[in-house]
Design an enzyme around this catalytic site. Structure first.
Site, PDB file in Angstrom:
ATOM      1  CD  GLU A 122     -53.703-117.130  14.192  1.00 16.84           C
ATOM      2  OE1 GLU A 122     -52.812-117.993  13.797  1.00 16.84           O
ATOM      3  OE2 GLU A 122     -54.923-117.192  13.875  1.00 16.84           O
ATOM      4  CB  CYS A 137     -57.478-107.820  11.191  1.00 20.52           C
ATOM      5  SG  CYS A 137     -58.860-108.738  12.004  1.00 20.52           S
ATOM      6  CB  CYS A 144     -64.686-116.417  20.278  1.00 21.63           C
ATOM      7  SG  CYS A 144     -65.822-115.276  19.996  1.00 21.63           S
ATOM      8  CB  CYS A 148     -70.201-117.570  14.885  1.00 17.21           C
ATOM      9  SG  CYS A 148     -70.716-116.159  15.782  1.00 17.21           S
ATOM     10  CB  CYS A 151     -66.618-118.013  13.347  1.00 22.40           C
ATOM     11  SG  CYS A 151     -64.990-117.217  13.647  1.00 22.40           S
ATOM     12  CB  CYS A 375     -63.233-112.936   7.139  1.00 16.79           C
ATOM     13  SG  CYS A 375     -64.630-112.480   8.041  1.00 16.79           S
TER      14      CYS A 375
END
Length: 388
Positions: A122, A137, A144, A148, A151, A375
């Protein structure tokens, strides 16, 4: 001191070798043509030599691909038609496919880009509400590896790194969508203020491809984006931070989110490998950091976890003497997340303490929440092929 340097170099080599296990597939198409996007100048020269074309063609192609944004060789008016046809037989100027495009109620735009092997990532365009410009962005990985806790991307397994063509291609496809390429008369609307490598993935765990992509973006004969208008965000891959600073010199943003190792170990598991003291030392070493180019510390505000006045004062102590600013980010909920955003009063108290110490500490206004573009909300359904 030499032992420390050797250990750091060894760790850096280990990280880059591990990253290579997740490298993208070859850039060629099924019909044998090669994508010219993402090639360095030297690689582009080699491709021209392979078809017996002179080196000066590199400058011509670079201009058309990266300055004009052309994807069709037949539109390259400075190149003769026989060569246009020859190029089209052997090469393409690619873009990722926009599988889904969404626009938020606040005008934020999000694309789900599909790459040639079917994997997806994305990309988000955030317009400036005051000026006619914004920020793209960009993602650096499919999924990933950091996990985290706050997230959404961290709930997705790392599938693979994105190649330089796929990283640059996200930006170029976004530019296509909002019309930033020069017009036939040479007029260019300035809609872009920055590129932020804050999308899916940890950029420094895909450093080679990220560095190659940003070098292309910064080339003055093409896109020509200043390093001051590029921000690389990292969760703190300390051994690669020095290299990124020396070789790229782009703005640095650090996903801090906690001021004690105990809490940061939970929120950002990478902290167990590179604790806060090591991370702060790397930030202080970062070349080019100054009052004009401050390091940005990203701090997501989680209700009752990291938003106390004591933690605000400890944050001030950690960054004391550093050219820094703090972005306070209200937590953006995503499906099944277990955290809550801090309340308005807690945000104001925290921001007030950091501001009073002389550091800018704006509370970021969430953008694109209604399309999961804010975010920490990005995620795709990418899956790692069996055997990896």
């Amino acid at each position: 001191m030499s032992d420390i340097v050797d250990l750091t170099a060894a760790e850096r080599t280990r990280i880059l070798a591990k990253s290579a296990l997740f490298d993208p597939p070859p850039a060629g198409l099924a019909d044998g043509r090669r994508d010219l996007v993402g090639l360095s100048r030297a690689e582009l020269a080699a491709e021209m030599a392979s078809i017996d074309e002179a080196a000066f063609r590199v400058k011509q192609l670079w201009h058309w691909i990266y300055h004009q944004g052309v994807t069709d060789f037949s539109r390259m008016s400075s190149i003769a038609r026989p060569l246009q046809r020859k190029l089209a037989e052997r090469f393409v100027i690619g873009r990722p496919e926009a599988a889904v495009e969404q626009t938020s109620s606040d005008a934020t735009r999000k694309w789900l880009f599909r790459f040639r092997d079917g994997q997806q990532a994305e990309t988000v365009y955030i317009p400036d509400p005051v000026e006619d410009r914004g920020a793209v962005c960009v993602s650096s990985q499919v999924g990933c590896t950091l996990s985290c806790r706050f997230c959404h991307t961290g709930t997705q397994t790392l599938v693979r790194n994105l190649g330089a063509a796929e990283i640059v291609g996200q930006f170029m496809a976004a530019r296509d969508a909002y019309g930033e390429w020069p017009s036939p008369k040479g007029e260019t609307p300035r809609l872009l203020s920055t590129i932020v490598l804050m999308g899916m993935g940890e950029p420094l765990y895909n450093y080679a491809n990220v560095a190659k992509a940003m070098t292309i973006v910064m080339d003055n004969e093409g896109i020509g984006l200043s390093r001051r208008r590029i921000t690389l965000s990292t969760s703190g891959v300390v051994p690669i931070m020095d290299r990124a600073g020396a070789e790229l010199g782009v703005n640095l943003a650090v996903s801090l989110h906690a001021v004690t190792d105990a809490l940061r170990d939970e929120l950002v598991p990478l902290n167990r490998k590179y604790p806060i003291a090591d991370l702060m030392a790397a930030c202080r070493r970062y070349p080019g950091a100054s009052n004009a180019r401050r390091i940005t510390f990203e701090y997501i505000m989680l209700k009752g976890m990291n938003d106390s006045e004591a933690e605000a004062r400890e944050l001030v102590r950690l960054i004391a003497g550093m050219p820094a600013k703090v972005n306070l980010i209200p937590f953006n909920p995503w499906p099944d997340s277990r955290y809550e955003p801090s309340g308005k009063a807690a945000l104001e108290r925290f921001s007030g303490i950091v501001n009073a110490a002389g550091f800018a500490a704006p509370v970021r206004t969430p953008r694109g929440q209604d399309i999961l573009a804010a975010c920490g909300q990005l995620r795709t359904e990418g899956r790692r092929p069996r055997g990896q």
